[in-house]
Scaffold this active site. Structure first.
Site, PDB file in Angstrom:
ATOM      1  N   SER A   1       0.870  -1.168   0.000  1.00  0.00           N
ATOM      2  CA  SER A   1       0.000   0.000   0.000  1.00  0.00           C
ATOM      3  C   SER A   1       0.911   1.223   0.000  1.00  0.00           C
ATOM      4  O   SER A   1       1.698   1.410   0.925  1.00  0.00           O
ATOM      5  CB  SER A   1      -0.876  -0.027   1.252  1.00  0.00           C
ATOM      6  OG  SER A   1      -1.656   1.140   1.335  1.00  0.00           O
TER       7      SER A   1
ATOM      8  N   LYS B   1      -1.213  -1.122  -4.306  1.00  0.00           N
ATOM      9  CA  LYS B   1      -2.375  -0.284  -3.997  1.00  0.00           C
ATOM     10  C   LYS B   1      -1.874   1.125  -3.776  1.00  0.00           C
ATOM     11  O   LYS B   1      -0.833   1.315  -3.125  1.00  0.00           O
ATOM     12  CB  LYS B   1      -3.031  -0.833  -2.728  1.00  0.00           C
ATOM     13  CG  LYS B   1      -4.010   0.093  -2.031  1.00  0.00           C
ATOM     14  CD  LYS B   1      -4.778  -0.671  -0.964  1.00  0.00           C
ATOM     15  CE  LYS B   1      -4.788   0.071   0.362  1.00  0.00           C
ATOM     16  NZ  LYS B   1      -5.507  -0.690   1.407  1.00  0.00           N
TER      17      LYS B   1
ATOM     18  N   LYS C   1      -3.050   5.181  -2.581  1.00  0.00           N
ATOM     19  CA  LYS C   1      -4.078   5.981  -1.936  1.00  0.00           C
ATOM     20  C   LYS C   1      -4.484   7.101  -2.887  1.00  0.00           C
ATOM     21  O   LYS C   1      -3.627   7.673  -3.570  1.00  0.00           O
ATOM     22  CB  LYS C   1      -3.524   6.573  -0.636  1.00  0.00           C
ATOM     23  CG  LYS C   1      -3.188   5.520   0.417  1.00  0.00           C
ATOM     24  CD  LYS C   1      -4.441   4.848   0.949  1.00  0.00           C
ATOM     25  CE  LYS C   1      -4.100   3.922   2.109  1.00  0.00           C
ATOM     26  NZ  LYS C   1      -5.319   3.323   2.690  1.00  0.00           N
TER      27      LYS C   1
ATOM     28  N   ASP D   1      -7.273   3.063  -3.089  1.00  0.00           N
ATOM     29  CA  ASP D   1      -8.004   3.120  -1.816  1.00  0.00           C
ATOM     30  C   ASP D   1      -8.267   4.584  -1.479  1.00  0.00           C
ATOM     31  O   ASP D   1      -7.339   5.378  -1.366  1.00  0.00           O
ATOM     32  CB  ASP D   1      -7.156   2.464  -0.703  1.00  0.00           C
ATOM     33  CG  ASP D   1      -7.907   2.341   0.618  1.00  0.00           C
ATOM     34  OD1 ASP D   1      -9.075   2.780   0.706  1.00  0.00           O
ATOM     35  OD2 ASP D   1      -7.307   1.788   1.576  1.00  0.00           O
TER      36      ASP D   1
ATOM     37  N   GLU E   1     -11.197   0.730  -3.377  1.00  0.00           N
ATOM     38  CA  GLU E   1     -11.494   0.414  -1.974  1.00  0.00           C
ATOM     39  C   GLU E   1     -12.137   1.609  -1.276  1.00  0.00           C
ATOM     40  O   GLU E   1     -11.620   2.734  -1.355  1.00  0.00           O
ATOM     41  CB  GLU E   1     -10.166   0.023  -1.288  1.00  0.00           C
ATOM     42  CG  GLU E   1     -10.316  -0.503   0.119  1.00  0.00           C
ATOM     43  CD  GLU E   1      -8.957  -0.917   0.705  1.00  0.00           C
ATOM     44  OE1 GLU E   1      -7.997  -1.102  -0.059  1.00  0.00           O
ATOM     45  OE2 GLU E   1      -8.874  -1.035   1.938  1.00  0.00           O
TER      46      GLU E   1
ATOM     47  N   ASP F   1     -13.862  -1.718   3.090  1.00  0.00           N
ATOM     48  CA  ASP F   1     -12.933  -1.835   4.212  1.00  0.00           C
ATOM     49  C   ASP F   1     -13.655  -1.294   5.455  1.00  0.00           C
ATOM     50  O   ASP F   1     -14.285  -2.061   6.204  1.00  0.00           O
ATOM     51  CB  ASP F   1     -11.646  -1.054   3.869  1.00  0.00           C
ATOM     52  CG  ASP F   1     -10.633  -0.938   4.998  1.00  0.00           C
ATOM     53  OD1 ASP F   1     -10.916  -1.404   6.120  1.00  0.00           O
ATOM     54  OD2 ASP F   1      -9.541  -0.372   4.787  1.00  0.00           O
TER      55      ASP F   1
ATOM     56  N   LYS G   1      -9.786  -7.049   7.918  1.00  0.00           N
ATOM     57  CA  LYS G   1      -8.777  -6.683   8.929  1.00  0.00           C
ATOM     58  C   LYS G   1      -9.292  -7.258  10.238  1.00  0.00           C
ATOM     59  O   LYS G   1     -10.382  -6.893  10.683  1.00  0.00           O
ATOM     60  CB  LYS G   1      -8.651  -5.164   9.047  1.00  0.00           C
ATOM     61  CG  LYS G   1      -8.001  -4.494   7.845  1.00  0.00           C
ATOM     62  CD  LYS G   1      -7.947  -2.983   7.996  1.00  0.00           C
ATOM     63  CE  LYS G   1      -7.329  -2.355   6.756  1.00  0.00           C
ATOM     64  NZ  LYS G   1      -7.539  -0.891   6.723  1.00  0.00           N
TER      65      LYS G   1
ATOM     66  N   GLY H   1      -4.078  -4.085   5.976  1.00  0.00           N
ATOM     67  CA  GLY H   1      -3.040  -3.818   6.969  1.00  0.00           C
ATOM     68  C   GLY H   1      -3.295  -2.487   7.644  1.00  0.00           C
ATOM     69  O   GLY H   1      -4.082  -1.669   7.153  1.00  0.00           O
TER      70      GLY H   1
HETATM   71  O1  OSB Z   1      -7.297   1.818   4.494  1.00  0.00           O
HETATM   72  O2  OSB Z   1      -6.163   0.049   4.297  1.00  0.00           O
HETATM   73  C1  OSB Z   1      -6.302   1.166   4.800  1.00  0.00           C
HETATM   74  C2  OSB Z   1      -3.217   2.122   6.823  1.00  0.00           C
HETATM   75  C3  OSB Z   1      -3.800   2.725   7.908  1.00  0.00           C
HETATM   76  C4  OSB Z   1      -5.167   2.847   7.952  1.00  0.00           C
HETATM   77  C5  OSB Z   1      -5.959   2.361   6.910  1.00  0.00           C
HETATM   78  C6  OSB Z   1      -5.363   1.741   5.816  1.00  0.00           C
HETATM   79  C7  OSB Z   1      -3.965   1.647   5.772  1.00  0.00           C
HETATM   80  C8  OSB Z   1      -3.242   1.084   4.633  1.00  0.00           C
HETATM   81  C9  OSB Z   1      -1.840   0.598   4.884  1.00  0.00           C
HETATM   82  O3  OSB Z   1      -3.669   1.068   3.507  1.00  0.00           O
HETATM   83  C10 OSB Z   1      -1.730  -0.883   4.875  1.00  0.00           C
HETATM   84  C11 OSB Z   1      -0.396  -1.326   5.402  1.00  0.00           C
HETATM   85  O4  OSB Z   1       0.574  -1.238   4.664  1.00  0.00           O
HETATM   86  O5  OSB Z   1      -0.324  -1.751   6.568  1.00  0.00           O
HETATM   87 MG    MG Z   2      -8.487   0.683   3.186  1.00  0.00          MG
END
Ligand code: OSB
Ligand code: MG
Length: 370
Positions: free
Chosen positions: A135, A161, A163, A188, A213, A238, A262, A290
Protein backbone atom coordinates in the site's frame (compact mmCIF):
# COMPACT_ATOMS: atom_id res chain seq x y z
CA UNK A 1 -8.78 -22.40 30.90
CA UNK A 2 -9.17 -19.21 32.90
CA UNK A 3 -7.08 -16.12 32.25
CA UNK A 4 -5.08 -15.01 35.27
CA UNK A 5 -3.44 -11.87 33.91
CA UNK A 6 -3.98 -9.30 31.17
CA UNK A 7 -1.37 -6.66 30.39
CA UNK A 8 -1.54 -3.66 28.14
CA UNK A 9 1.43 -1.65 26.95
CA UNK A 10 1.35 1.48 24.83
CA UNK A 11 4.15 1.66 22.27
CA UNK A 12 5.43 4.24 19.82
CA UNK A 13 7.53 3.31 16.82
CA UNK A 14 8.72 5.97 14.37
CA UNK A 15 7.85 5.18 10.74
CA UNK A 16 10.77 5.24 8.31
CA UNK A 17 8.74 7.56 6.11
CA UNK A 18 5.40 9.27 6.72
CA UNK A 19 2.30 7.45 5.47
CA UNK A 20 -0.33 9.76 3.97
CA UNK A 21 -3.95 8.88 3.21
CA UNK A 22 -7.05 10.94 2.45
CA UNK A 23 -7.69 11.16 6.21
CA UNK A 24 -4.26 12.18 7.47
CA UNK A 25 -0.55 11.67 7.74
CA UNK A 26 1.14 9.25 10.16
CA UNK A 27 4.78 9.73 11.15
CA UNK A 28 4.85 7.61 14.32
CA UNK A 29 2.87 4.45 14.85
CA UNK A 30 1.40 4.45 18.38
CA UNK A 31 -0.46 1.30 19.39
CA UNK A 32 -1.43 -0.94 22.29
CA UNK A 33 0.08 -4.36 22.80
CA UNK A 34 -2.18 -6.74 24.73
CA UNK A 35 -0.88 -9.84 26.51
CA UNK A 36 -3.10 -12.53 28.03
CA UNK A 37 -1.77 -15.19 30.41
CA UNK A 38 -3.10 -18.49 31.73
CA UNK A 39 -1.23 -21.23 33.61
CA UNK A 40 2.17 -19.71 32.87
CA UNK A 41 1.66 -19.27 29.11
CA UNK A 42 1.25 -15.82 27.55
CA UNK A 43 -0.13 -14.76 24.18
CA UNK A 44 0.29 -11.36 22.54
CA UNK A 45 -1.66 -9.26 20.08
CA UNK A 46 -1.40 -5.82 18.60
CA UNK A 47 -4.36 -3.47 18.60
CA UNK A 48 -5.05 -1.60 15.33
CA UNK A 49 -6.47 1.54 16.94
CA UNK A 50 -4.58 4.78 16.46
CA UNK A 51 -4.11 7.98 18.49
CA UNK A 52 -6.92 9.67 16.56
CA UNK A 53 -10.39 8.57 15.35
CA UNK A 54 -9.76 9.54 11.71
CA UNK A 55 -9.95 6.05 10.14
CA UNK A 56 -12.66 4.64 12.44
CA UNK A 57 -14.12 5.88 15.75
CA UNK A 58 -11.93 3.95 18.22
CA UNK A 59 -8.67 5.39 19.57
CA UNK A 60 -5.96 4.00 21.84
CA UNK A 61 -7.61 5.84 24.74
CA UNK A 62 -11.06 4.33 24.10
CA UNK A 63 -9.53 0.89 23.69
CA UNK A 64 -7.69 1.16 27.00
CA UNK A 65 -10.88 2.25 28.75
CA UNK A 66 -13.09 -0.44 27.21
CA UNK A 67 -10.52 -3.17 27.87
CA UNK A 68 -9.88 -2.15 31.47
CA UNK A 69 -13.46 -1.47 32.50
CA UNK A 70 -15.49 -3.93 30.43
CA UNK A 71 -13.70 -6.57 28.37
CA UNK A 72 -11.03 -7.68 30.85
CA UNK A 73 -13.64 -8.34 33.59
CA UNK A 74 -15.75 -10.36 31.12
CA UNK A 75 -12.71 -12.33 30.00
CA UNK A 76 -11.58 -13.05 33.58
CA UNK A 77 -15.03 -14.42 34.45
CA UNK A 78 -15.05 -16.78 31.48
CA UNK A 79 -14.16 -20.47 31.52
CA UNK A 80 -12.49 -20.59 28.10
CA UNK A 81 -12.98 -23.86 26.24
CA UNK A 82 -11.75 -22.35 23.00
CA UNK A 83 -10.73 -18.83 21.83
CA UNK A 84 -14.02 -18.74 19.89
CA UNK A 85 -15.75 -18.29 23.27
CA UNK A 86 -14.44 -14.74 23.70
CA UNK A 87 -16.57 -12.84 21.18
CA UNK A 88 -19.92 -14.23 22.38
CA UNK A 89 -18.84 -13.29 25.92
CA UNK A 90 -18.12 -9.73 24.71
CA UNK A 91 -21.45 -9.39 22.84
CA UNK A 92 -23.06 -7.11 25.41
CA UNK A 93 -20.41 -4.49 24.62
CA UNK A 94 -21.58 -2.80 21.43
CA UNK A 95 -19.03 -1.85 18.81
CA UNK A 96 -15.43 -1.38 20.01
CA UNK A 97 -14.25 -4.06 17.59
CA UNK A 98 -10.60 -3.00 17.84
CA UNK A 99 -10.60 -3.41 21.63
CA UNK A 100 -12.36 -6.77 21.42
CA UNK A 101 -10.02 -7.99 18.70
CA UNK A 102 -6.86 -7.13 20.61
CA UNK A 103 -7.85 -9.24 23.61
CA UNK A 104 -9.43 -12.02 21.55
CA UNK A 105 -6.36 -12.30 19.33
CA UNK A 106 -4.06 -12.45 22.36
CA UNK A 107 -6.11 -15.42 23.61
CA UNK A 108 -5.80 -17.18 20.22
CA UNK A 109 -2.05 -16.63 20.33
CA UNK A 110 -1.92 -17.96 23.88
CA UNK A 111 -3.99 -20.93 22.74
CA UNK A 112 -1.66 -21.70 19.85
CA UNK A 113 1.35 -21.54 22.19
CA UNK A 114 -0.34 -23.90 24.69
CA UNK A 115 -0.98 -26.34 21.86
CA UNK A 116 2.57 -25.75 20.58
CA UNK A 117 1.09 -25.05 17.13
CA UNK A 118 1.58 -22.17 14.74
CA UNK A 119 -1.34 -19.78 14.72
CA UNK A 120 -2.37 -20.77 11.19
CA UNK A 121 -3.02 -24.32 12.31
CA UNK A 122 -5.44 -23.34 15.08
CA UNK A 123 -7.13 -20.89 12.68
CA UNK A 124 -7.62 -23.64 10.09
CA UNK A 125 -5.18 -22.32 7.48
CA UNK A 126 -2.13 -23.88 5.80
CA UNK A 127 1.63 -23.51 5.83
CA UNK A 128 3.88 -22.40 2.97
CA UNK A 129 3.81 -18.89 1.55
CA UNK A 130 1.44 -15.99 1.13
CA UNK A 131 1.38 -13.45 -1.68
CA UNK A 132 2.32 -9.97 -0.56
CA UNK A 133 1.12 -6.63 -1.91
CA UNK A 134 1.99 -3.07 -0.92
CA UNK A 135 0.00 0.00 0.00
CA UNK A 136 1.68 3.19 -1.20
CA UNK A 137 0.60 6.42 0.49
CA UNK A 138 -0.18 9.71 -1.25
CA UNK A 139 3.00 11.20 -2.74
CA UNK A 140 3.98 14.78 -3.57
CA UNK A 141 3.24 14.40 -7.31
CA UNK A 142 3.03 11.88 -10.14
CA UNK A 143 6.82 11.64 -10.52
CA UNK A 144 7.28 10.82 -6.85
CA UNK A 145 4.51 8.22 -7.04
CA UNK A 146 5.97 6.49 -10.10
CA UNK A 147 9.35 6.44 -8.33
CA UNK A 148 7.87 4.98 -5.15
CA UNK A 149 5.95 2.29 -7.06
CA UNK A 150 9.00 1.43 -9.17
CA UNK A 151 10.95 0.75 -5.97
CA UNK A 152 8.23 -1.60 -4.73
CA UNK A 153 7.91 -3.45 -8.04
CA UNK A 154 11.69 -3.89 -8.11
CA UNK A 155 11.55 -5.27 -4.57
CA UNK A 156 9.23 -8.03 -5.85
CA UNK A 157 5.73 -6.86 -4.94
CA UNK A 158 3.24 -8.13 -7.48
CA UNK A 159 0.23 -6.05 -6.49
CA UNK A 160 0.25 -2.35 -5.72
CA UNK A 161 -2.38 -0.28 -4.00
CA UNK A 162 -2.20 3.49 -4.04
CA UNK A 163 -4.08 5.98 -1.94
CA UNK A 164 -6.25 8.51 -3.74
CA UNK A 165 -8.47 11.45 -2.83
CA UNK A 166 -10.50 14.00 -4.82
CA UNK A 167 -8.19 15.98 -7.09
CA UNK A 168 -5.40 13.44 -6.62
CA UNK A 169 -6.77 10.45 -8.45
CA UNK A 170 -7.01 10.28 -12.25
CA UNK A 171 -3.63 11.86 -13.01
CA UNK A 172 -1.88 9.57 -10.52
CA UNK A 173 -3.50 6.44 -11.90
CA UNK A 174 -2.85 7.54 -15.48
CA UNK A 175 0.84 8.16 -14.78
CA UNK A 176 1.20 4.75 -13.16
CA UNK A 177 -0.71 2.93 -15.87
CA UNK A 178 1.43 4.36 -18.65
CA UNK A 179 4.58 3.24 -16.82
CA UNK A 180 3.14 -0.15 -15.67
CA UNK A 181 0.44 -1.20 -18.15
CA UNK A 182 0.02 -4.69 -16.68
CA UNK A 183 0.70 -4.21 -13.00
CA UNK A 184 -2.10 -5.51 -10.76
CA UNK A 185 -3.12 -2.10 -9.44
CA UNK A 186 -5.83 -0.88 -7.11
CA UNK A 187 -6.79 2.34 -5.34
CA UNK A 188 -8.00 3.12 -1.82
CA UNK A 189 -9.94 6.33 -1.12
CA UNK A 190 -10.61 5.85 2.61
CA UNK A 191 -14.09 7.39 2.29
CA UNK A 192 -12.98 10.60 0.58
CA UNK A 193 -15.76 10.73 -2.05
CA UNK A 194 -19.54 11.02 -2.18
CA UNK A 195 -22.07 9.86 -4.75
CA UNK A 196 -21.79 13.32 -6.31
CA UNK A 197 -18.29 12.24 -7.46
CA UNK A 198 -19.60 9.21 -9.36
CA UNK A 199 -18.50 10.62 -12.73
CA UNK A 200 -14.88 11.03 -11.58
CA UNK A 201 -14.90 7.53 -10.16
CA UNK A 202 -16.39 6.17 -13.36
CA UNK A 203 -13.48 7.73 -15.26
CA UNK A 204 -11.21 5.26 -13.42
CA UNK A 205 -12.89 2.37 -15.25
CA UNK A 206 -10.60 2.75 -18.25
CA UNK A 207 -7.49 1.86 -16.21
CA UNK A 208 -8.48 -1.74 -15.44
CA UNK A 209 -8.01 -1.46 -11.73
CA UNK A 210 -8.43 -4.61 -9.64
CA UNK A 211 -10.76 -2.66 -7.37
CA UNK A 212 -11.53 0.66 -5.76
CA UNK A 213 -11.49 0.41 -1.97
CA UNK A 214 -13.98 2.29 0.24
CA UNK A 215 -14.70 5.27 -2.00
CA UNK A 216 -17.76 6.47 -0.03
CA UNK A 217 -18.83 6.96 3.60
CA UNK A 218 -16.94 5.05 6.30
CA UNK A 219 -20.23 3.64 7.63
CA UNK A 220 -22.08 3.34 4.32
CA UNK A 221 -23.32 0.30 2.44
CA UNK A 222 -26.34 1.67 0.55
CA UNK A 223 -24.58 4.39 -1.49
CA UNK A 224 -21.79 1.96 -2.35
CA UNK A 225 -24.44 -0.31 -3.90
CA UNK A 226 -25.69 2.60 -6.02
CA UNK A 227 -22.12 3.40 -7.05
CA UNK A 228 -21.21 -0.20 -7.83
CA UNK A 229 -24.06 -0.34 -10.37
CA UNK A 230 -22.42 2.56 -12.24
CA UNK A 231 -18.84 1.20 -12.17
CA UNK A 232 -17.17 -1.58 -14.11
CA UNK A 233 -14.37 -1.55 -11.53
CA UNK A 234 -15.18 -3.77 -8.54
CA UNK A 235 -15.84 -1.91 -5.30
CA UNK A 236 -14.09 -3.33 -2.19
CA UNK A 237 -15.29 -2.42 1.29
CA UNK A 238 -12.93 -1.84 4.21
CA UNK A 239 -14.20 0.67 6.84
CA UNK A 240 -17.88 -0.36 6.49
CA UNK A 241 -17.40 -4.03 7.37
CA UNK A 242 -17.34 -4.82 11.11
CA UNK A 243 -18.37 -8.44 11.00
CA UNK A 244 -20.03 -11.25 9.06
CA UNK A 245 -23.47 -9.62 9.12
CA UNK A 246 -22.11 -6.46 7.50
CA UNK A 247 -20.41 -8.57 4.83
CA UNK A 248 -23.61 -10.50 4.16
CA UNK A 249 -25.68 -7.30 3.95
CA UNK A 250 -23.14 -5.63 1.65
CA UNK A 251 -23.11 -8.62 -0.68
CA UNK A 252 -26.91 -8.94 -0.66
CA UNK A 253 -27.21 -5.28 -1.62
CA UNK A 254 -24.48 -5.45 -4.27
CA UNK A 255 -22.40 -2.82 -2.43
CA UNK A 256 -19.10 -4.53 -3.28
CA UNK A 257 -17.59 -7.48 -5.14
CA UNK A 258 -14.54 -7.88 -2.91
CA UNK A 259 -14.03 -7.59 0.86
CA UNK A 260 -10.97 -6.37 2.76
CA UNK A 261 -10.62 -8.31 6.03
CA UNK A 262 -8.78 -6.68 8.93
CA UNK A 263 -8.97 -8.79 12.08
CA UNK A 264 -8.79 -5.70 14.26
CA UNK A 265 -11.65 -3.96 12.45
CA UNK A 266 -14.05 -6.93 12.64
CA UNK A 267 -13.56 -7.75 16.34
CA UNK A 268 -11.12 -10.65 16.26
CA UNK A 269 -10.09 -13.85 14.54
CA UNK A 270 -13.43 -15.62 15.08
CA UNK A 271 -15.18 -12.74 13.34
CA UNK A 272 -12.57 -12.59 10.56
CA UNK A 273 -13.12 -16.32 9.95
CA UNK A 274 -16.88 -15.70 9.80
CA UNK A 275 -16.44 -12.85 7.28
CA UNK A 276 -14.18 -15.14 5.26
CA UNK A 277 -16.82 -17.89 5.31
CA UNK A 278 -19.68 -15.59 4.27
CA UNK A 279 -17.63 -14.38 1.30
CA UNK A 280 -16.33 -17.80 0.35
CA UNK A 281 -19.83 -19.27 0.33
CA UNK A 282 -20.68 -16.67 -2.34
CA UNK A 283 -17.34 -17.05 -4.20
CA UNK A 284 -16.47 -13.45 -3.29
CA UNK A 285 -12.70 -12.98 -2.92
CA UNK A 286 -11.30 -11.58 0.32
CA UNK A 287 -7.86 -10.19 1.06
CA UNK A 288 -6.12 -9.14 4.23
CA UNK A 289 -5.75 -5.40 4.85
CA UNK A 290 -3.04 -3.82 6.97
CA UNK A 291 -2.81 -1.04 9.55
CA UNK A 292 0.93 -0.29 9.48
CA UNK A 293 1.37 -2.98 12.13
CA UNK A 294 4.59 -3.87 13.87
CA UNK A 295 5.77 -7.42 13.35
CA UNK A 296 3.40 -8.72 16.02
CA UNK A 297 0.25 -7.64 14.18
CA UNK A 298 1.89 -8.20 10.80
CA UNK A 299 2.52 -11.89 11.61
CA UNK A 300 -1.06 -12.32 12.84
CA UNK A 301 -2.10 -11.12 9.36
CA UNK A 302 0.29 -13.57 7.70
CA UNK A 303 -1.32 -16.49 9.53
CA UNK A 304 -4.88 -15.32 8.85
CA UNK A 305 -4.41 -15.07 5.12
CA UNK A 306 -3.43 -18.72 4.80
CA UNK A 307 -7.18 -19.47 4.82
CA UNK A 308 -8.50 -20.68 1.48
CA UNK A 309 -10.70 -17.66 0.67
CA UNK A 310 -7.77 -15.20 0.69
CA UNK A 311 -7.20 -15.47 -3.03
CA UNK A 312 -5.81 -11.95 -3.56
CA UNK A 313 -2.49 -10.60 -2.21
CA UNK A 314 -2.92 -8.60 0.99
CA UNK A 315 -1.42 -5.36 2.30
CA UNK A 316 1.09 -7.35 4.37
CA UNK A 317 4.51 -6.15 3.29
CA UNK A 318 8.00 -6.35 4.80
CA UNK A 319 8.83 -4.90 8.25
CA UNK A 320 11.65 -2.85 6.70
CA UNK A 321 9.18 -0.79 4.65
CA UNK A 322 7.85 0.68 7.90
CA UNK A 323 10.38 0.36 10.70
CA UNK A 324 14.12 0.76 11.18
CA UNK A 325 13.93 -2.02 13.75
CA UNK A 326 10.86 -4.24 14.16
CA UNK A 327 9.73 -5.77 17.46
CA UNK A 328 10.09 -9.33 16.19
CA UNK A 329 13.16 -11.32 15.32
CA UNK A 330 13.53 -12.21 12.52
CA UNK A 331 11.63 -9.32 10.95
CA UNK A 332 8.97 -10.05 8.34
CA UNK A 333 10.71 -10.30 4.97
CA UNK A 334 9.37 -10.49 1.44
CA UNK A 335 11.08 -12.62 -1.19
CA UNK A 336 12.06 -11.27 -4.64
CA UNK A 337 8.97 -13.17 -5.85
CA UNK A 338 6.75 -11.09 -3.58
CA UNK A 339 5.97 -13.85 -1.07
CA UNK A 340 6.21 -14.15 2.72
CA UNK A 341 7.02 -17.49 4.36
CA UNK A 342 4.37 -18.66 6.82
CA UNK A 343 6.00 -19.39 10.21
CA UNK A 344 6.00 -22.95 11.50
CA UNK A 345 6.88 -22.24 15.14
CA UNK A 346 4.21 -21.89 17.85
CA UNK A 347 1.97 -18.83 18.01
CA UNK A 348 2.89 -15.97 15.68
CA UNK A 349 6.12 -17.90 15.13
CA UNK A 350 8.81 -15.20 15.48
CA UNK A 351 10.42 -14.10 18.76
CA UNK A 352 9.18 -10.86 20.34
CA UNK A 353 12.27 -8.80 21.27
CA UNK A 354 11.24 -7.62 24.75
CA UNK A 355 14.02 -5.04 25.31
CA UNK A 356 12.76 -3.26 22.16
CA UNK A 357 9.16 -3.47 23.37
CA UNK A 358 10.14 -1.98 26.74
CA UNK A 359 12.13 0.80 25.08
CA UNK A 360 9.14 1.71 22.89
CA UNK A 361 6.55 1.68 25.75
CA UNK A 362 5.44 4.66 27.81
CA UNK A 363 2.58 2.93 29.64
CA UNK A 364 2.15 -0.54 31.13
CA UNK A 365 -0.92 -1.74 33.03
CA UNK A 366 -1.38 -5.19 34.55
CA UNK A 367 -4.78 -6.55 35.57
CA UNK A 368 -5.28 -9.80 37.48
CA UNK A 369 -8.25 -12.15 37.80
CA UNK A 370 -10.12 -11.10 40.96
O1 OSB B 1 -7.30 1.82 4.49
O2 OSB B 1 -6.16 0.05 4.30
C1 OSB B 1 -6.30 1.17 4.80
C2 OSB B 1 -3.22 2.12 6.82
C3 OSB B 1 -3.80 2.72 7.91
C4 OSB B 1 -5.17 2.85 7.95
C5 OSB B 1 -5.96 2.36 6.91
C6 OSB B 1 -5.36 1.74 5.82
C7 OSB B 1 -3.96 1.65 5.77
C8 OSB B 1 -3.24 1.08 4.63
C9 OSB B 1 -1.84 0.60 4.88
O3 OSB B 1 -3.67 1.07 3.51
C10 OSB B 1 -1.73 -0.88 4.87
C11 OSB B 1 -0.40 -1.33 5.40
O4 OSB B 1 0.57 -1.24 4.66
O5 OSB B 1 -0.32 -1.75 6.57
MG1 MG C 1 -8.49 0.68 3.19
Amino acid sequence: MKLDRIEVRRLSLPLRSPFETSFGRTTTKQFLLVSASADGVTGHAECVADVDPFYLPETNATVLHVLRDFLAPLAFALEIEHPKDLLPAFARVRGHEMAKAALEMAVWELWARREAEPLWRVLGGRGGFIQSGVSVGLQRDETALVEAVTREVEAGYRRVKIKIKPGRDLALVEALRSRFPELPLMVDANSAYTLADADELQALDRFWLMMIEQPLGWDDIVDHATLQKRLATPVCLDESIHGADDARRALELGACQIVNVKVGRVGGFASALAVHDVCRARSVPVWCGGMLESGIGRLANVHLQTLAGFTLPGDTSASERYFEEDLVDPPVVVSPQGTIAVPERPGIGHEVVWPRVERASDLHETWRRP
